[in-house]
Design an enzyme around this catalytic site. Structure first.
Site, PDB file in Angstrom:
ATOM      1  N   GLY A  83       0.780  -1.242   0.000  1.00  0.00           N
ATOM      2  CA  GLY A  83       0.000   0.000   0.000  1.00  0.00           C
ATOM      3  C   GLY A  83       0.805   1.282   0.000  1.00  0.00           C
ATOM      4  O   GLY A  83       0.314   2.326   0.428  1.00  0.00           O
ATOM      5  N   HIS A  93       1.561   0.906 -13.038  1.00  0.00           N
ATOM      6  CA  HIS A  93       2.314  -0.304 -13.371  1.00  0.00           C
ATOM      7  C   HIS A  93       3.813   0.037 -13.393  1.00  0.00           C
ATOM      8  O   HIS A  93       4.208   1.065 -13.957  1.00  0.00           O
ATOM      9  CB  HIS A  93       1.862  -0.827 -14.745  1.00  0.00           C
TER      10      HIS A  93
HETATM   11  C1  GRF Z   1       3.662  -1.174  -7.402  1.00  0.00           C
HETATM   12  O1  GRF Z   1       4.925  -1.447  -7.950  1.00  0.00           O
HETATM   13  C2  GRF Z   1       2.632  -0.978  -8.496  1.00  0.00           C
HETATM   14  O2  GRF Z   1       3.144  -0.357  -9.634  1.00  0.00           O
HETATM   15  C3  GRF Z   1       2.229  -2.391  -8.817  1.00  0.00           C
HETATM   16  O3  GRF Z   1       2.215  -3.054  -7.572  1.00  0.00           O
HETATM   17  C4  GRF Z   1       3.111  -2.399  -6.664  1.00  0.00           C
HETATM   18  C5  GRF Z   1       2.308  -2.011  -5.460  1.00  0.00           C
HETATM   19  O4  GRF Z   1       3.084  -1.471  -4.434  1.00  0.00           O
HETATM   20  N1  GRF Z   1       0.978  -2.423  -9.527  1.00  0.00           N
HETATM   21  P1  GRF Z   1       2.388  -0.756  -3.208  1.00  0.00           P
HETATM   22  O5  GRF Z   1       1.394  -1.764  -2.620  1.00  0.00           O
HETATM   23  O6  GRF Z   1       1.701   0.471  -3.702  1.00  0.00           O
HETATM   24  O7  GRF Z   1       3.469  -0.443  -2.221  1.00  0.00           O
END
Ligand code: GRF
Length: 188
Positions: A12, A108
């Protein structure tokens, strides 16, 4: 004030970057609800600590359209204007996509259309590209394929490990997601 619904599955940190930008006035929006499909997501604790509404909506064993109907219900109950996927590890069905047409965005960790899917940072590292990055895009049914809103390029440095690279991309993600939201929120 536009209302955000943020969907997470784990750490998160992107959600937290958005929430902090809202808190200190850089983002004119309200985080109406944070929903995780995994009850153990660390992001749910962060949401509660920040005084936000955190909903655990377990997806395990739930058929995808049925799950999306539950999501729609929680998001509608909270009058959500824009849905932000932030590390949400589940594909959405037309139930969600049609209900929030043009109002679902995702981040992403690569320069799409390169390296869609899981472990995008590792895919880029293993391929040997010298520049990768992150992308914020609208969500369509096909995974990581919707229209691109913004991207940030991130260099792969000579002595990088996948972990070093992932950290550099993540820092760029936090900035990019907030900037993109500032922009998108003026248009909805
Ligand atoms: C991030 O790298 C995002 O781009 C991908 O999943 C990861 C999530 O990280 N879709 P977080 O939970 O926001 O720390």
């Amino acid at each position: 004030m536009k209302k955000l619904g943020i969907l997470i599955s784990g750490r998160g940190s992107n959600f937290e970057a958005i929430a902090r930008a809202v808190q200190d006035g850089r983002l004119k929006a309200e985080v109406a609800v944070v929903i995780s499909n995994r009850p153990e997501a660390k992001g749910l604790e962060t949401a509660r600590a920040l005084g936000l509404q955190a909903v655990s909506l377990p997806s395990k064993g739930v058929e995808r359209s049925a799950y999306d109907r539950q999501l729609v219900q929680v998001l509608r109950q909270n009058n959500v204007d824009l849905v932000c996927l932030a590390g949400f590890m589940r594909l959405l069905t037309p139930v969600m996509i049609q209900e929030f047409a043009g109002r679902i965005i995702n981040i992403h960790p690569s320069l799409l259309p390169a390296f869609p899917g899981l472990e995008a940072q590792k895919q880029a590292f293993d391929y040997g590209v010298k520049i990768t990055g992150c992308t914020v895009h609208y969500v369509i049914e096909e995974m990581d394929a919707g229209p691109i809103l913004r991207q940030t390029a991130v260099p792969v440095l000579p002595n990088d490990t996948v972990d070093d690279l992932s950290k550099r991309i993540l820092a760029a993600e936090h900035q990019l997601y907030v900037e993109t939201l500032q922009d998108v929120l003026t248009k909805i």
